[in-house]
Design a protein around this motif. Sequence first.
Motif, PDB file in Angstrom:
ATOM      1  N   LEU A 142      -0.341   4.897 -16.700  1.00 59.65           N
ATOM      2  CA  LEU A 142      -0.018   3.580 -16.144  1.00 59.65           C
ATOM      3  C   LEU A 142      -1.135   2.569 -16.387  1.00 59.65           C
ATOM      4  CD1 LEU A 142       1.597   4.685 -12.756  1.00 59.65           C
ATOM      5  CD2 LEU A 142       2.744   3.997 -14.866  1.00 59.65           C
ATOM      6  N   ASN A 143      -2.379   2.977 -16.185  1.00 57.63           N
ATOM      7  CA  ASN A 143      -3.487   2.044 -16.405  1.00 57.63           C
ATOM      8  C   ASN A 143      -3.595   1.630 -17.864  1.00 57.63           C
ATOM      9  OD1 ASN A 143      -4.751   1.680 -13.760  1.00 57.63           O
ATOM     10  ND2 ASN A 143      -5.166   3.884 -13.857  1.00 57.63           N
ATOM     11  N   ILE A 146      -1.132  -1.140 -18.373  1.00 59.13           N
ATOM     12  CA  ILE A 146      -1.656  -2.405 -17.836  1.00 59.13           C
ATOM     13  C   ILE A 146      -2.662  -3.000 -18.815  1.00 59.13           C
ATOM     14  CG2 ILE A 146      -2.987  -3.459 -15.972  1.00 59.13           C
ATOM     15  CD1 ILE A 146      -1.807  -1.334 -14.091  1.00 59.13           C
ATOM     16  N   VAL A 168       2.638   5.356  -7.678  1.00 59.44           N
ATOM     17  CA  VAL A 168       2.096   4.361  -8.608  1.00 59.44           C
ATOM     18  C   VAL A 168       0.931   3.620  -7.969  1.00 59.44           C
ATOM     19  CG1 VAL A 168       2.604   2.209  -9.824  1.00 59.44           C
ATOM     20  CG2 VAL A 168       4.234   4.107  -9.908  1.00 59.44           C
ATOM     21  N   ILE A 172      -3.023   3.431  -9.520  1.00 60.20           N
ATOM     22  CA  ILE A 172      -3.580   2.229 -10.161  1.00 60.20           C
ATOM     23  C   ILE A 172      -4.490   1.398  -9.274  1.00 60.20           C
ATOM     24  CG2 ILE A 172      -1.574   2.073 -11.684  1.00 60.20           C
ATOM     25  CD1 ILE A 172      -0.569  -0.265  -9.979  1.00 60.20           C
ATOM     26  N   ASP A 173      -4.437   1.573  -7.963  1.00 58.03           N
ATOM     27  CA  ASP A 173      -5.144   0.640  -7.078  1.00 58.03           C
ATOM     28  C   ASP A 173      -6.658   0.665  -7.231  1.00 58.03           C
ATOM     29  OD1 ASP A 173      -3.027  -0.686  -6.034  1.00 58.03           O
ATOM     30  OD2 ASP A 173      -3.247   0.034  -3.980  1.00 58.03           O
ATOM     31  N   LYS A 175      -8.345   0.858  -9.957  1.00 58.47           N
ATOM     32  CA  LYS A 175      -8.706   0.055 -11.119  1.00 58.47           C
ATOM     33  C   LYS A 175      -8.029  -1.316 -11.106  1.00 58.47           C
ATOM     34  CE  LYS A 175      -9.106   0.302 -16.169  1.00 58.47           C
ATOM     35  NZ  LYS A 175      -8.828   1.117 -17.396  1.00 58.47           N
ATOM     36  N   HIS A 176      -6.822  -1.372 -10.551  1.00 58.15           N
ATOM     37  CA  HIS A 176      -6.052  -2.620 -10.531  1.00 58.15           C
ATOM     38  C   HIS A 176      -5.483  -2.851  -9.123  1.00 58.15           C
ATOM     39  CE1 HIS A 176      -6.218  -2.890 -14.925  1.00 58.15           C
ATOM     40  NE2 HIS A 176      -5.919  -1.608 -14.947  1.00 58.15           N
TER      41      HIS A 176
END
Length: 227
Positions: A142-143, A146, A168, A172-173, A175-176
């Motif tokens: 996922l990253n 992105i 999800v 991802i949290d 890093k994003h």
Amino acid sequence: MTNMPPNLTSKLRTDIVQAPSAIKAASGITLFGKKIRSIIYTMDVAVIANCDADAILAVYPWTPNTRILQAVATVANVPILAGIGGGLTKGLRAATIGAFAEESGAQAVVLNAPTPIETLINVNRMVDVPTIYTIVRHMDDLNARIDAGVAAFNIAGGKETANLVAEVRAAIDSKHPNFPIIASGGKTDEQITATIEAGANAVTFAAYGVTEATFHAKMEAYRKQKS
């Protein structure tokens, strides 16, 4: 004074398709200055012209057709999130359709779950509007998606959507943080609430058979009227 906003409508627009009230609890996503919480998933132009959703999710299971997008854009009064393929339709063709979608007024383009990273990169070279990537199952990269240009995720995991949203978010949290997530809400307020609590910022809802059901109800009412 009441905190409820006053409602303005007309006699000819009493059958507007309304978004589930539970969606109002979502934080929303700001898209080009407009806050979006409710997103209706339909390709029925009659519904699109008569709904109160904040945006339209215009995706369908056939190869993207520019004339279909033009029809949706003609009647829509809110932002369009336009499907441009990603499965069978990928690479340069998907990027070209994305450019046309932007030119036709789409505020974002949506790619299907099988979309390879190379296609994501090509699309982002061609379009200026945000790219939304659809997730239907567990994914490990996922990253990387992105980093390839995905601006938001659209999670459609069926009955497992809330769990998939939470998964999800966890992935991802770090890093994003606060990355925009759209997710399907299901059929009940409880399912919508669970999806929001899992981390969805905006919620999609379907409008299957709404035109037919509304027309049927009106015909029944007409039959009962005296001449």
